[in-house]
Write a protein that holds these residues in place. Structure first.
Motif: not given
Length: 865
Positions: A310, A328, A353, A360
């Protein structure tokens, strides 16, 4: 050092090179002028009318009055979707100002406007809007102050008097309602990044030049351990101007680290936003590597591919135990950061992303694409399904944060509009092994089992380049951040780098792996290149010096073509006048008939002859045609026999002894190759089955003079014949004896007829020095005749995308036209000392050849545009 750039304070307007600013402002003024002329040509609708029509269109098009004023006056380059919405709404009026249907966002007439906006956006100097706003503010202060509350980019006069509508009288500022600010709605809100501080328009997303420097963000990863070897230099990102060329044979990337530790093929790679970390997935383990030292650590969590970072530096990975779950991972600890992200119905096979953060897009094995707001942590919602026989293979965001497209072998979807962007491509070679979209979203790359990589226009589907060199299936593809390089990985254990402007290889192959290549990834600034393989290793390459990826001559050619300036290449010389010319369907051969009674074949790139001349006794120079599959070349001789040949060897494979009473003048294959039409000076047409050599029914009559033009419609449902009698006859190939209708309009012979690639237009070349366009539905003329030649027009040809029409005439000139408008494109293409007799576009649309009575075959580079 890191693959990153320092955090900057609030950007300030920077002085720009005056020539760049001048070119941009001139281009902006020209675009505004053309936009105003379009508005005048559509009945001069008012700003309020355009705003209301957009609001009531049933779409999400919005056209605030203030934004329209900026666009029509050339104050600034408004955002792409707003500009294209304005063009679409203007085109939804006829010349009398009456509303008509709003064109789809993929309509062909929009292509030229979209391309002009893109070219102007690429030219816009960084910080230009802020600098202009600052100048306007200074000017306002110097002149006594602007109107209170005026927009920063308005001049004092604009702020004081309010917008002026070019179509009507001036309206005082107090009599107008303030324009409502732009408000995104529905799905569009998710794609609208926050306006950066200092932006001159809070409603406008940051504009992205065609090859910008990728911005980098500070890393949350702690400093790496002390280095045991010299660190690479900081990566400044792609330079605005290409660097000096590398030495011959020098690779643009040199091996820096061999990363060893996986016990299974390494299936995926992902760089952190700052380039300091590289994540790799092999088996059920994910490793994090310090790109400076090459030291790696195995995350304690069992995760597998796919991987994606990200923008804030968290790693998204698929749970190895349940592939429908995403985690994550905190790079500092290698452990999940919070609960898993749920909401997928099948295993996740792709993650991407948005560069601007917060979103996303995920791709499931079923072909479903979902969009997730990472900041809210809610369930993702379905954007579209692509399952069944047409699954989606990849999704990509554009740099400005708008989810651009989901790609498969045969089509590209614009996910914002939830519609196919351009015509689907037929996957004649089967489903590709790999697919990738360029960072600007303009180019689609496909990797094939036979070692080819093909580049296509993403929205329109036009073929651009074919890259050859691998000795096995191409399994993975990756564009560099600036889009100038394409890396291809193959089962032959090599990675090749290609110049996307020229299609030429850049340096020798990277051959340091011992197994097939599984994945390729460029660092965000492009300094590093990572490759993974079935040999269970990851190789990290570093850019070699400041190597240039394109030759100056190739770059100059690319610029000329992008500006729609055809470039003449060295001609091909024949022993006599060239009468007919045709490209083979694969574009590797160009064939021509000469007045000396021979058939010549050349390589259109090298100009070298392919085999000896195919000389028959008195071969007729007017007859030449390739079958649609390229396996047959048809010519005719003076004894009225048609010879079918293998173009690769020149060997005759069949003879068709026609029943014509005069010499043959034209040959044409049907789109499926099942029919061959022959036209003769006796005024008749015969239909043959080229596979069996049998003739269908009796000759087709209707002309009172020579048949000099033949054309099948792309769908095979129409056969058009044109004659020296000035008639154009429309026939149904299934019932061809009587014409459906007859079209007359030329004053003299109709020397050639050709359908547009989509079958919606027919173009004819006349002895009266005009080109005419016809509607195939009723055989009626479309618009006035196209004039520009000084004498007879002998041949016409459409480009493969239908955006250009070329005509060749007795005056020795070749003219280019825009078929939809009938306007000339550029100046005449001169180069023949005598009459220009024939024209033909290459199948990829990048080359135009013109034949002349002077015995020359001129070649013009015209694309890809």
């Amino acid at each position: 050092m890191e693959d990153t750039e320092p955090q900057h304070q609030q950007p300030q307007p920077q002085p720009q090179p005056q020539d760049t600013v001048t070119r941009f402002e001139e281009g902006l003024a020209a675009l505004a002028g053309d936009l105003t002329r379009l508005r005048i040509g559509r009945g001069r609708p008012s700003y309020r009318d355009l705003e209301a029509r957009a609001a009531g269109s049933g779409t999400e098009l919005r056209l605030p009055v203030a934004t329209q004023s900026d666009a029509f006056k050339g104050k600034r380059l408004v955002r792409s979707d707003t500009f294209m919405a304005l063009v679409r709404i203007l085109l939804s009026y006829d010349e009398y100002g009456r509303p008509t249907a709003i064109p789809a966002h993929t309509a062909p007439e929009l292509a030229v406007w979209r391309r002009r906006w893109q070219d102007l956006a690429a030219l816009q100097p960084p910080g230009y809007s802020r600098a202009r706003a600052a100048r306007a503010a200074q000017a306002a202060t110097a002149s006594g102050g602007a109107a209170s509350g005026g927009a920063a980019h308005e001049t004092p006069r604009d702020a004081a008097t309010g917008p002026r509508d070019p179509a009507g009288p001036h309206v005082p500022a107090g009599a107008r309602e303030p324009a409502a600010p732009w408000e995104p709605s529905g799905l569009e809100r998710l794609f609208t990044p926050h306006a950066p501080a200092g932006s001159d328009d809070p409603a406008e997303a940051p504009r992205t030049p065609r090859h910008p420097e990728p911005a980098s963000e500070p890393s949350s990863h702690p400093p790496s351990e002390p280095r045991s070897e010299p660190a690479p230099a900081p990566d400044p990102g792609p330079a605005p101007v290409p660097d000096p060329a590398p030495a011959v044979g020098q690779a643009p990337y040199a091996l820096r680290h061999r990363l060893v530790g996986h016990l299974a093929p390494v299936r995926d790679l992902a760089f952190s936003p700052d380039g300091r970390l590289l994540a790799s997935a092999g088996g059920d383990t994910v490793q994090l590597w310090d790109t400076t030292t090459g030291h790696g650590t195995v995350t304690p969590f069992t995760a597998t591919h796919p991987l994606a970072f990200t923008p804030e530096g968290r790693l998204l990975a698929v749970d190895a135990r349940d592939p429908s779950l995403l985690h994550r991972i905190d790079p500092a600890t290698g452990r999940p950061d919070g609960p898993p992200l749920t909401g997928h119905a099948s295993p996740v096979t792709g993650i991407t992303c948005a560069p601007t953060g917060g979103m996303a897009a995920t791709l499931e094995r079923s072909g479903t694409v979902r969009l997730r707001d990472l900041s809210a942590g809610g369930l993702p919602f379905v954007l579209m399904h692509g399952g069944g026989t047409d699954p989606i293979d990849a999704v990509a965001f554009a740099r400005d944060g708008r989810l651009l497209a989901a790609a498969r072998s045969s089509r590209v979807w614009d996910l914002l509009d939830r519609a196919v962007a351009g015509a689907p491509r037929a996957a004649a070679d089967g489903i590709p092994e790999a697919v990738a979209l360029s960072p600007d979203g303009l180019v689609l790359a496909l990797g094939h089992r036979d070692g080819r990589t093909s580049l296509h226009e993403a929205a329109g589907g036009r073929d651009a380049l074919t890259l050859r060199g691998h000795a096995g299936p191409v399994r993975t593809l990756a564009f560099s951040p600036d889009g100038r390089l394409l890396a291809t990985g193959c089962d032959d254990a090599t990675v090749r780098l290609w110049d996307t402007a020229t299609g030429l290889p850049v340096g020798p192959p990277l051959s340091d792996h011992t197994g097939r290549i599984e994945r390729i990834a460029f660092s965000p600034a492009g300094r590093l290149l990572a490759t993974s393989s079935a040999d269970e290793t990851v190789l990290l390459y570093e850019r070699s010096g400041t190597g240039r990826t394109i030759l100056l001559a190739a770059e100059a050619l690319a610029v000329a073509l992008r500006e729609r300036r055809p470039v003449r290449l060295p001609p091909v010389e024949a022993e006599a006048a060239i009468v007919r010319v045709a490209f083979s369907p694969d574009g590797r051969l160009v064939a021509a008939t000469t007045g000396a009674g021979s058939v010549r074949l050349w390589d259109p790139v090298t100009r070298r002859p392919v085999g000896p001349p195919l000389a028959e006794l008195a071969t007729l120079p007017w007859c030449l045609a390739f079958s649609p599959d390229g396996t047959v070349l048809a010519t005719a001789s003076a004894n009225r026999t048609v010879y079918l040949r293998d173009p690769a060897t020149g060997t005759r494979v069949r003879e068709l002894p026609t029943g014509h009473r005069g010499p043959l003048k034209r040959l044409a294959f049907s789109p499926d190759g099942q029919l061959l039409a022959t036209g003769s000076t006796d005024g008749t047409v015969e239909l043959w089955n080229p596979a069996t050599g049998t003739c269908f029914r009796e000759p087709l009559s209707g002309h009172t003079n020579e048949v000099v033009g033949l054309a099948f419609a792309p769908d095979g449902r129409r056969l058009v014949t044109s004659g020296a009698d000035g008639q154009v006859l429309w026939r149904d190939p299934g019932r061809p004896l009587l014409p459906d209708h007859v079209s007359r309009g030329h004053q003299g012979a109709v020397w050639s007829a050709v359908f547009s690639p989509d079958g919606t237009l027919l173009a004819t070349a006349g002895g009266d020095a005009t080109v005419r366009m016809w509607d195939p539905a009723g055989g009626l003329p479309v618009g006035p005749p196209l004039t520009g030649h000084r004498s007879a027009v002998y041949d016409v040809a459409f480009s493969p995308d239908g955006q250009l029409l070329a005509s060749a005439g007795e005056d020795g000139l070749v003219l280019l036209w825009h078929p939809a408008t009938g306007r000339r494109v550029g100046g005449p293409l001169a180069g023949h000392a005598e009459a220009a007799t024939a024209v033909a576009f290459s199948p990829d649309g990048s080359l135009l050849v013109t034949a002349g009575r002077d015995g020359t075959l001129n070649r013009w580079a015209i694309g890809p545009l």
